[in-house]
Write a protein that holds these residues in place. Structure first.
Motif, short mmCIF file in Angstrom:
data_model
loop_
_atom_site.label_atom_id
_atom_site.label_comp_id
_atom_site.label_asym_id
_atom_site.label_seq_id
_atom_site.Cartn_x
_atom_site.Cartn_y
_atom_site.Cartn_z
N SER A 1 0.83 -1.22 0.00
CA SER A 1 0.00 0.00 0.00
C SER A 1 0.86 1.26 0.00
N LYS A 2 1.96 1.19 0.75
CA LYS A 2 2.84 2.35 0.82
C LYS A 2 3.38 2.71 -0.57
N GLN A 3 3.81 1.68 -1.30
CA GLN A 3 4.33 1.92 -2.65
C GLN A 3 3.24 2.40 -3.60
N LEU A 4 2.06 1.78 -3.48
CA LEU A 4 0.95 2.18 -4.36
C LEU A 4 0.61 3.65 -4.13
N ASN A 5 0.52 4.04 -2.85
CA ASN A 5 0.20 5.43 -2.54
C ASN A 5 1.29 6.37 -3.03
N VAL B 1 3.67 -5.81 -8.62
CA VAL B 1 3.86 -7.08 -7.90
C VAL B 1 2.57 -7.89 -8.03
N ALA B 2 2.64 -8.98 -8.77
CA ALA B 2 1.46 -9.82 -8.96
C ALA B 2 1.14 -10.55 -7.67
N ALA B 3 -0.15 -10.85 -7.46
CA ALA B 3 -0.57 -11.54 -6.24
C ALA B 3 0.18 -12.87 -6.09
N ALA B 4 0.36 -13.58 -7.19
CA ALA B 4 1.03 -14.89 -7.13
C ALA B 4 2.48 -14.73 -6.66
N ASP B 5 3.14 -13.66 -7.11
CA ASP B 5 4.53 -13.43 -6.69
C ASP B 5 4.62 -13.04 -5.22
N LEU B 6 3.66 -12.22 -4.78
CA LEU B 6 3.68 -11.85 -3.36
C LEU B 6 3.47 -13.11 -2.50
N ALA B 7 2.59 -14.00 -2.96
CA ALA B 7 2.35 -15.24 -2.23
C ALA B 7 3.64 -16.05 -2.15
N LYS B 8 4.36 -16.14 -3.27
CA LYS B 8 5.62 -16.88 -3.31
C LYS B 8 6.61 -16.30 -2.30
N MET B 9 6.70 -14.97 -2.27
CA MET B 9 7.64 -14.31 -1.38
C MET B 9 7.30 -14.60 0.09
N ILE B 10 6.01 -14.55 0.38
CA ILE B 10 5.60 -14.81 1.76
C ILE B 10 5.92 -16.24 2.15
N LYS B 11 5.76 -17.15 1.19
CA LYS B 11 6.09 -18.54 1.48
C LYS B 11 7.59 -18.72 1.74
N LEU B 12 8.41 -17.91 1.06
CA LEU B 12 9.86 -17.96 1.29
C LEU B 12 10.19 -17.53 2.72
N VAL C 1 13.76 -7.90 -1.05
CA VAL C 1 13.23 -8.67 -2.17
C VAL C 1 11.99 -7.97 -2.73
N PHE C 2 11.13 -7.48 -1.82
CA PHE C 2 9.91 -6.81 -2.25
C PHE C 2 10.24 -5.57 -3.08
N GLY C 3 11.23 -4.80 -2.61
CA GLY C 3 11.63 -3.60 -3.34
C GLY C 3 12.03 -3.93 -4.77
N GLU C 4 12.74 -5.04 -4.91
CA GLU C 4 13.19 -5.51 -6.22
C GLU C 4 11.99 -5.95 -7.08
N MET C 5 11.06 -6.67 -6.42
CA MET C 5 9.86 -7.13 -7.13
C MET C 5 9.07 -5.94 -7.65
N TRP C 6 8.97 -4.90 -6.82
CA TRP C 6 8.22 -3.70 -7.21
C TRP C 6 8.86 -3.07 -8.45
N THR D 1 11.05 -4.47 -10.68
CA THR D 1 11.28 -5.26 -11.89
C THR D 1 10.20 -6.32 -12.18
N SER D 2 9.21 -6.43 -11.29
CA SER D 2 8.16 -7.46 -11.45
C SER D 2 8.75 -8.87 -11.62
N THR D 3 9.87 -9.12 -10.98
CA THR D 3 10.52 -10.43 -11.13
C THR D 3 10.02 -11.41 -10.07
N ASP D 4 10.06 -12.68 -10.41
CA ASP D 4 9.73 -13.78 -9.50
C ASP D 4 10.67 -13.71 -8.28
N PRO D 5 10.12 -13.70 -7.07
CA PRO D 5 10.98 -13.54 -5.89
C PRO D 5 12.03 -14.64 -5.75
#
Lengths: 95, 480
Positions: B355-359, B370-381, B395-400, B402-406
């Motif tokens: 939310s912070k980044q979106l705002n 950051v796609a929902a599936a990627d955020l889920a993957k990151m949380i599982k990590l 990792v999240f900063g990078e995902m934001w 580059t939209s890369t798989d965590p």
């Protein structure tokens, strides 16, 4: 008299009509005649009459949500007293 | 004297139909001026309007979602007034038999629940758009009119005067917006005027029942405007009353730039709408079966969804409320959880970093990189110990960006958490030998100093050491 001169003036303003001074008495009398007639109608017994929302025995006339061509802008603006850049131009709105 | 504000809202929402309410002109926003007009919406003589079926369906849907009773017999009326944005000199609206009545929505402000009653929901047509020659209507010698919006279908949702503070008014409007979004009858794009509020406010002495004289502010199209205009207007009315004056019943405009409301007197004298039944449109009769069928198409609404997240996912009422406020956000959350992430962690990440980044970048969840599936993957990590929460932020900063798989980010940047006891032990030993004072402090009973030592180990491992293991090893070593 049921309505006053002021009421007639107000209706004239709401209808965007100008009433000449020498016609005022005539309109006042006609207004009151109308209202007297309404009084007659009010006396009719409507106890068992359902309110009428529409004079035709129709309901649920619908249109599908399908796009139809609009007017050309030139045509739409053809009758405008004044226009500007494709807009209808109107005089100052508030006092 | 202590005053209490009495606030009521009339919310206008454009319905997302393809065509206008009574004709086949397009409703799309932003077309060149006066290109979506035809004889019907321009009010030329001799035309016959016919109601768009979809408008009635959407209005009934909204009525049900707002807990209203649907009137099985409903009709249109003409509301007469003169204003240049209204080509027919009357607005086709509903007067005594609106499509829906007697509803409510529940809101919550500062944890306090409150029910706001809804008087009615009716269908009507939108008016055109005025472009003034000056900066404001007051200093314009003429205005230009674009009738593209004329006849775009609206529902007007009228509340009872049940709100007492600007915050409650805002919460009510947010709730109505969320509901309309969920049931998908309006785009609710406030910047495009899809959702606007006319706000009525009056003051009365606290503890009394009689309503004071109200002022109305029209066409507020953001939550912030509603809140700010009300805050200003309540202060203004209080000042007038305190000085022994009285409030004039009037329409005032909110000047967002100056942050004040200004009295607005139009040429029209006392407002008299002279409502009359619309002879060109026939009544709408709805059956119980039709209402039931529409009811079945309703999705899970915000309140139900919020309760589900509290019950099934263990979220706090606040978190669940924030997430379910927008349908898109709630769907994003559900997807993250469905992909296997822990719900509480998912809520924290969505309401925190995401939310912070979106705002910050003024984006909505729909355009999140950051796609929902990627955020889920990151949380599982995080859950399986591959990365620490601290590394996850990186990792999240990078995902934001580059939209890369965590998983790829973690691998490529070598961010995998060190869980090898030997490796951690080595760093722990180094930290103990190079920090004799905190070590001595800890041994002398200052339990807090272990925090410093943990920090040193994490720093030496570049944040990659598993914090739990660091803690455990340090404690073992220091008590030996």
């Amino acid at each position: 008299m049921k309505v006053s001169k002021k009421d007639v003036e107000n209706v004239a303003v709401l209808s965007r009509l100008k009433i000449a001074d020498d016609k005022m008495d005539k309109y006042l009398e006609e207004f009151n005649n109308f209202l007297e007639y309404v009084d007659v109608l009010q006396k009719v017994d409507t106890e068992n009459v359902k309110p009428t929302a529409h004079v035709l025995p129709l309901q649920n006339v619908f249109r599908e949500d399908v796009i139809k061509p609009s007017l050309d802008r030139e045509k739409a603006l053809a009758n405008a007293p004044e226009k500007e850049n494709g807009y209808f131009k109107v005089p100052r709105i508030i006092e | 004297m202590e005053y209490e504000a009495v606030i009521g809202l009339e919310i206008h929402s454009e319905l997302k139909t393809k065509t206008k309410i009574f004709c086949g002109c397009k409703t799309t926003f932003g077309a060149p001026q006066n290109t979506h007009v035809c004889p019907v919406c321009l009010g030329l003589p001799g035309v016959l309007p016919v109601i768009n079926k979809k408008v009635v369906e959407f209005a009934i849907k909204a009525g049900i979602a707002l807990n209203c009773t649907i009137n099985k017999f409903s009709k249109f009326d003409r509301k007469n007034y003169y204003y240049p944005d209204l080509p027919k000199n009357f607005q086709t609206s509903q007067f005594d038999l609106p499509i829906a009545e007697h509803g409510y929505v529940d809101i919550e402000v500062d944890g306090k629940p409150k029910r706001i009653r809804i008087t009615r929901v009716h269908m009507e047509e939108d008016a055109g758009k005025l472009v003034h020659s000056g900066n404001t209507i007051k200093d314009s010698s003429s205005s230009n009119v674009d009738y593209n919006r004329t006849g775009v279908p609206l529902i007007e949702i009228v509340s009872e005067p049940d709100m007492r503070t600007p915050e409650e008014a805002r919460a009510y409007m947010e709730k109505v917006k969320a509901i309309l979004e969920y049931i998908d009858v309006s785009n609710c794009k406030m910047e495009e005027g899809n959702l606007r509020a006319d706000v009525n406010v009056s003051l009365r002495a606290k503890g009394t029942e009689k309503l004071g004289t109200k002022a109305e502010m029209k066409n507020l199209n953001s939550f912030k405007m509603v809140e700010n205009a009300l805050t200003y207007e309540i202060d203004r009315q209080e000042e007038v009353l305190e000085d022994g004056g009285h409030i004039v019943q009037e329409t005032r405009t909110w000047d967002d730039g100056k942050g004040i409301t200004i009295s607005m007197r139009t040429k029209e004298q006392a407002q008299d709408y002279r409502y009359m039944p619309e002879p060109d449109l026939v009544p709408i009769v709805t059956t119980d079966e039709q209402i039931e069928a529409i009811k079945k198409t309703l999705p899970e609404l915000p309140d139900a969804r919020k309760n589900r997240l509290i019950k099934e996912c263990g979220l706090s009422s606040y978190d669940a409320g924030m997430i379910t406020n927008s349908r898109a956000m709630a769907e994003y959350f559900d997807e993250v959880v469905n992909k296997g992430a822990d719900p509480k962690l998912a809520a924290n990440w969505i309401m925190g970093d995401l939310s912070k980044q979106l705002n910050a970048e003024d984006k909505t969840i729909e355009d999140s990189p950051v796609a929902a599936a990627d955020l889920a993957k990151m949380i599982k990590l995080i859950e399986n110990g591959t990365i620490s929460s601290k590394i996850a932020k990186k990792v999240f900063g990078e995902m934001w960006k580059t939209s890369t798989d965590p998983e790829i980010i973690v691998k490529e940047k070598g961010l995998v958490q060190i869980t090898d006891t030997g490796a951690i032990e080595k760093i722990v030993n180094e930290v103990i030998s190079s920090n004799p004072k905190p070590v001595a402090d800890y041994k002398n009973g200052n339990a807090k100093s272990i925090g410093f030592l943990v920090g040193q180990v994490m720093k030496a491992s570049k944040g990659k050491a598993n914090p739990g293991m660091v803690n455990k090893l340090l404690k073992e070593k220091l008590t030996q």
